[in-house]
Design a protein around this motif. Structure first.
Motif, PDB file in Angstrom:
ATOM      1  N   ALA A 390     -18.735 -14.955  -3.927  1.00  0.00           N
ATOM      2  CA  ALA A 390     -18.434 -13.527  -3.817  1.00  0.00           C
ATOM      3  C   ALA A 390     -18.449 -13.140  -2.348  1.00  0.00           C
ATOM      4  O   ALA A 390     -19.464 -13.284  -1.674  1.00  0.00           O
ATOM      5  CB  ALA A 390     -19.461 -12.703  -4.581  1.00  0.00           C
ATOM      6  N   GLY A 391     -17.312 -12.721  -1.853  1.00  0.00           N
ATOM      7  CA  GLY A 391     -17.237 -12.053  -0.552  1.00  0.00           C
ATOM      8  C   GLY A 391     -17.165 -12.913   0.694  1.00  0.00           C
ATOM      9  O   GLY A 391     -17.094 -12.387   1.799  1.00  0.00           O
ATOM     10  N   ILE A 392     -17.160 -14.232   0.565  1.00  0.00           N
ATOM     11  CA  ILE A 392     -17.184 -15.068   1.770  1.00  0.00           C
ATOM     12  C   ILE A 392     -15.773 -15.538   2.162  1.00  0.00           C
ATOM     13  O   ILE A 392     -14.806 -15.354   1.434  1.00  0.00           O
ATOM     14  CB  ILE A 392     -18.118 -16.290   1.598  1.00  0.00           C
ATOM     15  CG1 ILE A 392     -17.656 -17.204   0.453  1.00  0.00           C
ATOM     16  CG2 ILE A 392     -19.550 -15.837   1.342  1.00  0.00           C
ATOM     17  CD1 ILE A 392     -16.687 -18.266   0.815  1.00  0.00           C
ATOM     18  N   ALA A 393     -15.689 -16.152   3.316  1.00  0.00           N
ATOM     19  CA  ALA A 393     -14.458 -16.794   3.759  1.00  0.00           C
ATOM     20  C   ALA A 393     -14.849 -18.122   4.396  1.00  0.00           C
ATOM     21  O   ALA A 393     -16.041 -18.399   4.593  1.00  0.00           O
ATOM     22  CB  ALA A 393     -13.726 -15.910   4.763  1.00  0.00           C
ATOM     23  N   THR A 410     -18.119 -18.237   6.419  1.00  0.00           N
ATOM     24  CA  THR A 410     -18.288 -17.098   7.316  1.00  0.00           C
ATOM     25  C   THR A 410     -18.014 -15.815   6.521  1.00  0.00           C
ATOM     26  O   THR A 410     -17.924 -15.861   5.299  1.00  0.00           O
ATOM     27  CB  THR A 410     -17.364 -17.243   8.556  1.00  0.00           C
ATOM     28  OG1 THR A 410     -17.683 -16.225   9.491  1.00  0.00           O
ATOM     29  CG2 THR A 410     -15.883 -17.161   8.171  1.00  0.00           C
ATOM     30  N   ASN A 411     -17.908 -14.695   7.248  1.00  0.00           N
ATOM     31  CA  ASN A 411     -17.740 -13.390   6.587  1.00  0.00           C
ATOM     32  C   ASN A 411     -18.860 -13.189   5.569  1.00  0.00           C
ATOM     33  O   ASN A 411     -18.635 -12.805   4.427  1.00  0.00           O
ATOM     34  CB  ASN A 411     -16.365 -13.282   5.921  1.00  0.00           C
ATOM     35  CG  ASN A 411     -16.074 -11.863   5.454  1.00  0.00           C
ATOM     36  OD1 ASN A 411     -16.750 -10.913   5.843  1.00  0.00           O
ATOM     37  ND2 ASN A 411     -15.076 -11.721   4.596  1.00  0.00           N
ATOM     38  N   ILE A 412     -20.062 -13.509   6.019  1.00  0.00           N
ATOM     39  CA  ILE A 412     -21.253 -13.414   5.167  1.00  0.00           C
ATOM     40  C   ILE A 412     -21.888 -12.039   5.360  1.00  0.00           C
ATOM     41  O   ILE A 412     -22.402 -11.728   6.437  1.00  0.00           O
ATOM     42  CB  ILE A 412     -22.249 -14.551   5.512  1.00  0.00           C
ATOM     43  CG1 ILE A 412     -21.661 -15.907   5.056  1.00  0.00           C
ATOM     44  CG2 ILE A 412     -23.607 -14.282   4.879  1.00  0.00           C
ATOM     45  CD1 ILE A 412     -22.512 -17.112   5.452  1.00  0.00           C
ATOM     46  N   ASN A 413     -21.813 -11.237   4.314  1.00  0.00           N
ATOM     47  CA  ASN A 413     -22.392  -9.891   4.367  1.00  0.00           C
ATOM     48  C   ASN A 413     -23.481  -9.773   3.317  1.00  0.00           C
ATOM     49  O   ASN A 413     -23.575 -10.600   2.419  1.00  0.00           O
ATOM     50  CB  ASN A 413     -21.308  -8.836   4.116  1.00  0.00           C
ATOM     51  CG  ASN A 413     -20.174  -8.958   5.106  1.00  0.00           C
ATOM     52  OD1 ASN A 413     -19.102  -9.476   4.755  1.00  0.00           O
ATOM     53  ND2 ASN A 413     -20.406  -8.558   6.336  1.00  0.00           N
ATOM     54  N   ASN A 414     -24.258  -8.729   3.440  1.00  0.00           N
ATOM     55  CA  ASN A 414     -25.365  -8.542   2.504  1.00  0.00           C
ATOM     56  C   ASN A 414     -24.872  -8.573   1.054  1.00  0.00           C
ATOM     57  O   ASN A 414     -23.965  -7.825   0.686  1.00  0.00           O
ATOM     58  CB  ASN A 414     -26.054  -7.198   2.772  1.00  0.00           C
ATOM     59  CG  ASN A 414     -27.253  -6.991   1.869  1.00  0.00           C
ATOM     60  OD1 ASN A 414     -28.142  -7.843   1.815  1.00  0.00           O
ATOM     61  ND2 ASN A 414     -27.278  -5.886   1.150  1.00  0.00           N
ATOM     62  N   GLY A 415     -25.448  -9.444   0.265  1.00  0.00           N
ATOM     63  CA  GLY A 415     -25.107  -9.534  -1.152  1.00  0.00           C
ATOM     64  C   GLY A 415     -24.030 -10.563  -1.473  1.00  0.00           C
ATOM     65  O   GLY A 415     -23.825 -10.895  -2.632  1.00  0.00           O
ATOM     66  N   ASP A 416     -23.315 -11.045  -0.456  1.00  0.00           N
ATOM     67  CA  ASP A 416     -22.348 -12.129  -0.701  1.00  0.00           C
ATOM     68  C   ASP A 416     -23.096 -13.380  -1.154  1.00  0.00           C
ATOM     69  O   ASP A 416     -24.289 -13.545  -0.856  1.00  0.00           O
ATOM     70  CB  ASP A 416     -21.564 -12.460   0.577  1.00  0.00           C
ATOM     71  CG  ASP A 416     -20.597 -11.357   0.974  1.00  0.00           C
ATOM     72  OD1 ASP A 416     -20.370 -10.439   0.167  1.00  0.00           O
ATOM     73  OD2 ASP A 416     -20.063 -11.422   2.103  1.00  0.00           O
ATOM     74  N   TRP A 417     -22.399 -14.276  -1.826  1.00  0.00           N
ATOM     75  CA  TRP A 417     -23.045 -15.521  -2.238  1.00  0.00           C
ATOM     76  C   TRP A 417     -22.031 -16.641  -2.435  1.00  0.00           C
ATOM     77  O   TRP A 417     -20.842 -16.396  -2.605  1.00  0.00           O
ATOM     78  CB  TRP A 417     -23.885 -15.323  -3.497  1.00  0.00           C
ATOM     79  CG  TRP A 417     -23.233 -14.660  -4.677  1.00  0.00           C
ATOM     80  CD1 TRP A 417     -23.336 -13.340  -5.024  1.00  0.00           C
ATOM     81  CD2 TRP A 417     -22.399 -15.269  -5.680  1.00  0.00           C
ATOM     82  NE1 TRP A 417     -22.625 -13.086  -6.179  1.00  0.00           N
ATOM     83  CE2 TRP A 417     -22.039 -14.258  -6.606  1.00  0.00           C
ATOM     84  CE3 TRP A 417     -21.933 -16.557  -5.885  1.00  0.00           C
ATOM     85  CZ2 TRP A 417     -21.219 -14.496  -7.711  1.00  0.00           C
ATOM     86  CZ3 TRP A 417     -21.117 -16.809  -6.998  1.00  0.00           C
ATOM     87  CH2 TRP A 417     -20.770 -15.778  -7.889  1.00  0.00           C
TER      88      TRP A 417
HETATM   89 CA    CA Z   1     -18.093 -10.856   3.195  1.00  0.00          CA
END
Ligand code: CA
Ligand code: CA
Length: 509
Positions: A390-393, A410-417
């Motif tokens: 969820a949410g990464i690149a 990368t593109n690691i934001n709070n709650g991504d997994w």
């Molecule tokens: Ca992200």
């Protein structure tokens, strides 16, 4: 519903803002590949025209580099294929956890791919096909690609993931190759390495005259040509495969001593029922050069399964004694932008040969292939080996010591997994978890079992390494995990920036 959850999240965030880690945002969910499902193979990027190569216990999937193309107002354009100048590669040993090997910068004319394009004469790299053959005692790899509709090129390498070079400096097949005249679109290669070590290259497509029903019914635009022993030359003249209602997308596989040529049936005019528009038809022969006899069809247009149509593209392969078809469907783009807009993603489903040698209709779906084997969490696992996310690149990494064309998440934001399916921790259990990370900021990797909100068995605190490509291993203790679990690495931290980059991880007992 999403707005309501987000409101609830904000309330929680305000209440708990005194804590250093924020609660996980309910919006951090997968786009199209849902936990438990195996299709699409990935949803952190797109990938079209998939082709498979089985090597050393892994299946490698090579794809055209579908990438969203934008209008000047920021909206996503209908796919115009202008981004198809690279080839994407992913591989898996188990059909659930796919390692992203990044993109091969193939097209190199006019400084394409930032001057790093390998084939300096090519403007495009569509619809790859790959083979491996032992040459002078060494495994060599051959990546055939279409320069748009004008010819087929080939790159070579010593491994399935490169590095690739252009041995010819020009196309392998063009309209002037003997037997190739009359091919409307000289593209969509498929390659067979026969048991005697001889290679055969299949290609072609298009309808010479769309206003002529006879031309629609028998376009005669498919070809097969024998390859030289070096796999980068041709031997003799191409032979026409008179594939009825041929559109594009050649495929080839050998089963039970017979050669199966498969292709996408065209959409033009009206067809007899046995040649359904936009489906994959197939022909059989006793000889790789034909003549082939039409036998039927086995893969309906993606619209029938996923409610989003467009073209069909496929390759049939055998992996660990089972047959599969890899194909594409616009499932990620549909989930992301509501309509497919021509952007495609790879899928795999089982393929069955009936007792009489015919092929059963493939039941394409999102469930896909059940995981074939477990992951060993006590060996280095690339972070870009992803079952679900969820949410990464992913991006090319400068971390040293990894595989060829190593990537980091990368593109690691709070709650991504990111998560992998079925890691086998054994009976002794894991005691530590380490990860190779890089950041100017920091955050946490929560190690959770079986879901992104499952039991927390350890938290790795990631602190600054002094740069987003300055790499350092960091380690934490794990609350003794045993048995087989899906492993979720849930990322937490504050701020809107990328919290950190992640190269690989590994448990120890
Ligand atoms: Ca992200
Ligand atoms: Ca990596």
């Amino acid at each position: 519903m999403i707005r309501k959850c987000f409101g609830l999240f904000l309330a929680f965030a305000l209440v708990f803002s005194v804590f250093s880690t924020l609660p996980v945002d309910a919006a951090n969910r997968p786009l199209a590949k849902l936990p438990g499902n195996s299709n699409p193979l990935m949803d952190h990027k797109l990938g079209a025209d998939p082709y498979s190569l089985v090597y050393n216990g892994r299946v490698y999937v090579y794809m055209s580099s579908d990438t969203y193309v934008y209008n000047s107002d920021g909206s996503i354009k209908e796919n115009d294929f202008s981004s198809l100048d690279r080839i994407q590669v992913s591989s898996s040993a188990d059909m659930v956890n796919w390692t992203d090997h990044g993109t091969i910068p193939v097209a190199g004319v006019n400084n394409k791919n930032g001057g790093k394009g390998i084939a300096k004469w090519a403007g495009n790299s569509w619809a790859p096909a790959v083979a491996t053959k032992k040459i002078n005692g060494k495994d060599k790899f051959f990546l055939y690609f279409a320069n748009g509709g004008s010819g087929i090129g080939v790159l070579t390498a010593d491994s399935p993931i490169g590095p690739w070079t252009d041995p010819l400096g020009k196309a392998l097949l063009t309209q002037s190759t003997p037997g190739m005249a009359g091919v409307t679109w000289l593209f969509d290669p498929a390659v067979l390495l026969n048991d005697d070590g001889t290679g055969y290259l299949y290609s072609g497509g298009g309808i010479p005259n769309e206003s002529n029903p006879a031309s629609i019914a028998n376009p005669k635009t498919a070809r097969v040509i024998k390859l030289g022993a070096d796999m980068i030359s041709v031997n003799g003249s191409a032979t026409t495969i008179d594939a009825p209602y041929m559109f594009e997308d050649s495929g080839i596989h050998k089963y039970n001593g017979k050669y199966y040529y498969s292709y996408c049936i065209n959409f033009a005019g009206t067809h007899p029922a046995q040649y359904p528009a936009g489906e994959i038809g197939y022909m059989v022969s006793d000889n790789p050069m034909g003549p082939f006899t039409y036998k039927g069809h086995f893969l309906k247009n993606p619209y029938n399964f996923f409610g989003v149509g467009g073209n069909n593209h496929h390759a049939v392969f055998n992996f660990k004694n089972e047959w599969y078809v890899v194909y594409h469907a616009q499932t990620v783009s549909k989930a992301q932008i509501g309509t497919g807009k021509g952007y495609r993603s790879p899928h795999i489903n089982k393929l069955v040969h009936n007792a009489d040698g015919s092929i059963a209709e493939v039941q394409a779906n999102m469930a896909g292939v059940a995981q074939l084997s477990n992951i060993n969490p006590y060996t280095r696992v690339e972070a870009e080996t992803i079952g679900w996310q969820a949410g990464i690149a992913t991006e090319p990494t400068q971390a040293s010591g990894g595989p060829i064309s190593n990537l980091n998440v990368t593109n690691i934001n709070n709650g991504d997994w990111v998560a992998v399916g079925r890691a086998d921790f054994g009976s002794n259990g894991a005691k530590t978890f380490k990860a190779n990370v890089a950041t100017t900021g920091g955050g946490n990797i929560e190690v959770r079992l079986d879901s992104d909100t499952g039991p927390l068995v350890g938290t790795l605190k990631v602190t600054s390494t002094g740069g987003m490509q300055n790499w350092k291993e960091m380690q934490t203790t794990i609350n003794n995990v045993t048995g087989i679990h899906n492993v979720y690495l849930v990322f937490t931290g504050s701020g809107n920036a990328n919290l950190f980059n992640l190269d690989y991880w590994q448990f120890a007992s």
